[in-house]
Design a protein around this motif. Structure first.
Motif, PDB file in Angstrom:
ATOM      1  N   PHE A   1       0.889  -1.216  -0.136  1.00  0.00           N
ATOM      2  CA  PHE A   1       0.177   0.049  -0.023  1.00  0.00           C
ATOM      3  C   PHE A   1       0.679   1.263   0.142  1.00  0.00           C
ATOM      4  CE2 PHE A   1      -2.520   3.354   1.917  1.00  0.00           C
ATOM      5  CZ  PHE A   1      -3.494   3.679   1.135  1.00  0.00           C
ATOM      6  N   PRO A   2       1.790   1.655   0.958  1.00  0.00           N
ATOM      7  CA  PRO A   2       2.422   2.731   1.079  1.00  0.00           C
ATOM      8  C   PRO A   2       3.394   2.886  -0.154  1.00  0.00           C
ATOM      9  CG  PRO A   2       3.418   1.370   2.581  1.00  0.00           C
ATOM     10  CD  PRO A   2       2.303   0.545   2.098  1.00  0.00           C
ATOM     11  N   ILE A   3       3.131   2.810  -1.418  1.00  0.00           N
ATOM     12  CA  ILE A   3       3.735   3.184  -2.642  1.00  0.00           C
ATOM     13  C   ILE A   3       4.646   4.705  -2.525  1.00  0.00           C
ATOM     14  CG2 ILE A   3       4.326   3.383  -5.013  1.00  0.00           C
ATOM     15  CD1 ILE A   3       3.414   0.459  -3.623  1.00  0.00           C
ATOM     16  N   TYR A   4       3.905   5.481  -2.290  1.00  0.00           N
ATOM     17  CA  TYR A   4       4.404   6.734  -2.025  1.00  0.00           C
ATOM     18  C   TYR A   4       4.430   7.069  -0.401  1.00  0.00           C
ATOM     19  CZ  TYR A   4       4.306  11.973  -1.215  1.00  0.00           C
ATOM     20  OH  TYR A   4       4.896  13.347  -0.984  1.00  0.00           O
ATOM     21  N   ARG A   5       5.574   7.437   0.281  1.00  0.00           N
ATOM     22  CA  ARG A   5       5.808   7.550   1.685  1.00  0.00           C
ATOM     23  C   ARG A   5       5.780   8.905   2.201  1.00  0.00           C
ATOM     24  NH1 ARG A   5      10.081   2.505   2.071  1.00  0.00           N
ATOM     25  NH2 ARG A   5       8.713   0.692   1.635  1.00  0.00           N
ATOM     26  N   GLY A   6       5.691   9.857   1.206  1.00  0.00           N
ATOM     27  CA  GLY A   6       5.769  11.333   1.561  1.00  0.00           C
ATOM     28  C   GLY A   6       7.049  11.828   2.305  1.00  0.00           C
TER      29      GLY A   6
ATOM     30  N   VAL B   1      -0.371  11.486   2.071  1.00  0.00           N
ATOM     31  CA  VAL B   1       0.226  10.349   1.762  1.00  0.00           C
ATOM     32  C   VAL B   1      -0.794   9.208   1.729  1.00  0.00           C
ATOM     33  CG1 VAL B   1       1.971   8.340   2.654  1.00  0.00           C
ATOM     34  CG2 VAL B   1       2.209  10.653   2.950  1.00  0.00           C
ATOM     35  N   ARG B   2      -2.061   9.141   2.314  1.00  0.00           N
ATOM     36  CA  ARG B   2      -2.864   8.015   2.229  1.00  0.00           C
ATOM     37  C   ARG B   2      -3.492   8.309   0.888  1.00  0.00           C
ATOM     38  NH1 ARG B   2      -4.660   8.498   6.999  1.00  0.00           N
ATOM     39  NH2 ARG B   2      -6.491  10.061   6.410  1.00  0.00           N
TER      40      ARG B   2
ATOM     41  N   LEU C   1      -6.510  12.287  -9.121  1.00  0.00           N
ATOM     42  CA  LEU C   1      -6.789  12.967  -7.623  1.00  0.00           C
ATOM     43  C   LEU C   1      -7.012  14.469  -7.751  1.00  0.00           C
ATOM     44  CD1 LEU C   1      -5.606  12.502  -4.372  1.00  0.00           C
ATOM     45  CD2 LEU C   1      -3.667  13.539  -5.011  1.00  0.00           C
ATOM     46  N   LEU C   2      -8.079  14.726  -7.118  1.00  0.00           N
ATOM     47  CA  LEU C   2      -8.421  16.342  -6.959  1.00  0.00           C
ATOM     48  C   LEU C   2      -8.135  16.820  -6.112  1.00  0.00           C
ATOM     49  CD1 LEU C   2     -10.038  18.229  -8.502  1.00  0.00           C
ATOM     50  CD2 LEU C   2     -12.124  17.615  -7.307  1.00  0.00           C
ATOM     51  N   VAL C   3      -7.102  17.773  -5.818  1.00  0.00           N
ATOM     52  CA  VAL C   3      -6.663  18.318  -4.788  1.00  0.00           C
ATOM     53  C   VAL C   3      -7.101  19.824  -4.646  1.00  0.00           C
ATOM     54  CG1 VAL C   3      -4.354  18.974  -3.551  1.00  0.00           C
ATOM     55  CG2 VAL C   3      -4.699  17.163  -5.139  1.00  0.00           C
ATOM     56  N   THR C   4      -7.757  20.164  -3.587  1.00  0.00           N
ATOM     57  CA  THR C   4      -8.389  21.538  -3.245  1.00  0.00           C
ATOM     58  C   THR C   4      -7.596  22.041  -1.971  1.00  0.00           C
ATOM     59  OG1 THR C   4     -10.006  20.658  -1.897  1.00  0.00           O
ATOM     60  CG2 THR C   4     -10.410  20.896  -4.413  1.00  0.00           C
ATOM     61  N   GLY C   5      -7.699  23.362  -1.882  1.00  0.00           N
ATOM     62  CA  GLY C   5      -6.946  24.044  -0.414  1.00  0.00           C
ATOM     63  C   GLY C   5      -6.686  25.544  -1.090  1.00  0.00           C
ATOM     64  N   ASP C   6      -6.211  26.167  -0.084  1.00  0.00           N
ATOM     65  CA  ASP C   6      -6.223  27.521  -0.384  1.00  0.00           C
ATOM     66  C   ASP C   6      -4.521  27.790  -1.120  1.00  0.00           C
ATOM     67  OD1 ASP C   6      -8.218  28.434   1.297  1.00  0.00           O
ATOM     68  OD2 ASP C   6      -7.200  28.584   3.110  1.00  0.00           O
TER      69      ASP C   6
ATOM     70  N   CYS D   1     -13.212  10.611  -8.993  1.00  0.00           N
ATOM     71  CA  CYS D   1     -12.030  11.194  -8.506  1.00  0.00           C
ATOM     72  C   CYS D   1     -11.669  10.722  -7.281  1.00  0.00           C
ATOM     73  CB  CYS D   1     -11.874  12.903  -8.699  1.00  0.00           C
ATOM     74  SG  CYS D   1     -12.097  13.452 -10.256  1.00  0.00           S
ATOM     75  N   VAL D   2     -10.355  10.687  -6.613  1.00  0.00           N
ATOM     76  CA  VAL D   2     -10.182  10.709  -5.415  1.00  0.00           C
ATOM     77  C   VAL D   2      -9.903  11.996  -4.692  1.00  0.00           C
ATOM     78  CG1 VAL D   2      -8.169   9.824  -3.798  1.00  0.00           C
ATOM     79  CG2 VAL D   2      -8.904   8.501  -5.558  1.00  0.00           C
ATOM     80  N   GLN D   3     -10.484  12.418  -3.928  1.00  0.00           N
ATOM     81  CA  GLN D   3     -10.563  13.813  -3.305  1.00  0.00           C
ATOM     82  C   GLN D   3      -9.888  13.995  -2.056  1.00  0.00           C
ATOM     83  OE1 GLN D   3     -14.460  15.642  -3.665  1.00  0.00           O
ATOM     84  NE2 GLN D   3     -15.304  13.803  -4.512  1.00  0.00           N
ATOM     85  N   LEU D   4      -8.749  15.134  -2.204  1.00  0.00           N
ATOM     86  CA  LEU D   4      -8.049  15.607  -1.249  1.00  0.00           C
ATOM     87  C   LEU D   4      -7.968  16.834  -0.833  1.00  0.00           C
ATOM     88  CD1 LEU D   4      -5.574  15.066   0.929  1.00  0.00           C
ATOM     89  CD2 LEU D   4      -4.117  15.314  -1.077  1.00  0.00           C
ATOM     90  N   ASP D   5      -8.453  17.416   0.340  1.00  0.00           N
ATOM     91  CA  ASP D   5      -8.251  18.880   0.711  1.00  0.00           C
ATOM     92  C   ASP D   5      -7.190  19.037   1.716  1.00  0.00           C
ATOM     93  OD1 ASP D   5      -9.596  21.281   0.889  1.00  0.00           O
ATOM     94  OD2 ASP D   5      -9.988  21.122   2.747  1.00  0.00           O
ATOM     95  N   LEU D   6      -6.305  20.014   1.075  1.00  0.00           N
ATOM     96  CA  LEU D   6      -5.012  20.183   1.785  1.00  0.00           C
ATOM     97  C   LEU D   6      -5.388  21.521   2.851  1.00  0.00           C
ATOM     98  CD1 LEU D   6      -2.198  20.061  -0.863  1.00  0.00           C
ATOM     99  CD2 LEU D   6      -2.729  18.417   0.816  1.00  0.00           C
ATOM    100  N   ALA D   7      -5.024  21.072   4.031  1.00  0.00           N
ATOM    101  CA  ALA D   7      -5.199  21.970   4.968  1.00  0.00           C
ATOM    102  C   ALA D   7      -4.302  23.133   5.207  1.00  0.00           C
ATOM    103  CB  ALA D   7      -5.679  21.444   6.444  1.00  0.00           C
ATOM    104  N   GLN D   8      -4.246  24.110   5.880  1.00  0.00           N
ATOM    105  CA  GLN D   8      -2.858  25.095   5.880  1.00  0.00           C
ATOM    106  C   GLN D   8      -1.999  24.310   6.817  1.00  0.00           C
ATOM    107  OE1 GLN D   8      -2.242  27.818   4.466  1.00  0.00           O
ATOM    108  NE2 GLN D   8      -3.783  28.906   3.839  1.00  0.00           N
ATOM    109  N   PRO D   9      -0.593  24.405   6.682  1.00  0.00           N
ATOM    110  CA  PRO D   9       0.235  23.705   7.612  1.00  0.00           C
ATOM    111  C   PRO D   9       0.091  24.299   8.844  1.00  0.00           C
ATOM    112  CG  PRO D   9       1.350  25.180   6.000  1.00  0.00           C
ATOM    113  CD  PRO D   9      -0.161  25.112   5.613  1.00  0.00           C
TER     114      PRO D   9
END
Length: 333
Positions: A6-11, A68-69, A81-86, A250-258
């Motif tokens: 599963f963890p092909i990409y590990r970040g 990563v997940r 992968l649809l990536v949203t965020g500020d 799509c796989v959806q990912l919302d990136l939060a502010q760090p």
């Protein structure tokens, strides 16, 4: 069916030196199997872009567990992968980080504008150039492949041995119909080139140019069909809603502010431990300002660079310089 890893990409940003992790993906779901060919070899050591570090070093992108997940979910399911965020949360950089870590060669970037069409992303046919060559060489059959150049989208769906990385940047700036038009390509993993389909009986295979500087790829029977579904990152600033049929695929990912911890890791990764030590107060200032206004992480990096590495300010004008660099993004120009 054997289980995949599963963890092909590990970040972590550390390059997979053996290049084997991407090959240990699970077998695709039966409805996501593609059989394009002839297969083209991928130059895995081509620069990914954005001046990332040498492959022996770690990339400065800092991915959290959720990122990563979801990247791994998209890789295994062969879904975009649809990536949203500020602004400034690292949406676009994610594509380069994955290509860097998994050694997937150069990133194919398609920057979307209000004038972007599906056709412009797929390919371009230089009809004028072909006519001009025919007029200068009467009686000779021109190599039509020299006059066809795949776009970033079209190149991503060429039959490469390993998945290409495609960045569709700011898809919400495009025409309202563009997401639905993309669905067909994403579902069937192929598209036709009419100029080649018309001559397919006499010339079943034609070698055409990709959008990057790689070797030509072979198109069979006038249709480009992928062998490995590309890793597609589509970024959105949340300026509009997308059709349910599009979101469902799509796989959806919302990136939060760090948060503070991630900001510290980002500063150290980009500018070094000494800059991090000297910028504790600046990070606190940035976090306080971000609670009241829209700011991007790269503004913090710019401020740290100017104040601690470029010698851009003494104590007297530090506050003035910070005001210039950490200007609210949603404020007046």
């Amino acid at each position: 069916m054997p289980a995949g890893e599963f963890p092909i990409y590990r970040g972590t940003g550390t390059v997979d030196a053996t290049g084997e992790r991407i090959r240990r993906r699970a077998e695709p779901p039966p409805w996501r199997v593609f059989d394009g060919g002839p297969v083209t070899r991928l130059d895995r050591d081509a620069p990914v872009g954005r001046r990332l570090p040498d492959r022996a070093r770690s990339a400065p992108y800092q991915a959290d567990e959720a990122t990563v997940r979801m990247v791994n979910v998209a890789l295994h399911l062969r879904r975009p992968l649809l990536v949203t965020g500020d602004p400034g949360t690292g949406k676009s950089t994610l594509a380069y980080a994955v290509a860097h870590e998994l050694r997937l060669g150069s990133v194919l970037r398609w920057a979307i504008t209000s004038r972007s069409t599906l056709g412009s992303g797929l390919y371009h046919y230089d009809a004028v150039g072909r006519i001009e060559e025919a007029s200068t060489r009467p009686g000779e059959e021109a190599d039509i492949g020299r006059f066809i150049r795949l776009g970033p989208l079209g190149t991503a769906f060429a039959p490469y041995e390993l998945p290409r990385v495609l960045l569709i940047d700011e898809i919400d700036k495009g025409d309202l119909d563009l997401p639905n038009e993309l669905l067909d390509v994403f579902e069937v993993g192929e598209f036709g080139i009419p100029e080649l389909e018309r001559i397919a009986e006499g010339r079943p295979e034609v070698r055409v140019r990709p959008s990057d500087q790689g070797d030509r790829v072979t198109v069979r029977d006038g249709r480009v069909r992928c062998k490995e579904f590309p890793f597609v990152v589509m970024t959105s600033n949340g300026e509009r809603e997308f059709p349910p049929a599009f979101l469902r695929r799509c796989v959806q990912l919302d990136l939060a502010q760090p948060d503070r911890e991630r900001l510290q890791a980002i500063v150290e990764a980009h500018l070094g431990a000494e800059a991090l030590t000297e910028s504790a107060g600046l990070i606190t200032d940035f976090l306080g300002r971000r609670e009241r206004a829209q700011l991007a992480t790269d503004q913090l990096l710019n401020a740290v660079y100017l104040l601690h590495l470029a010698g851009g300010a003494g104590e007297a004008d530090r506050d003035e310089l910070v005001e210039v660099v950490l200007r609210e993004l949603s404020g007046p120009a």
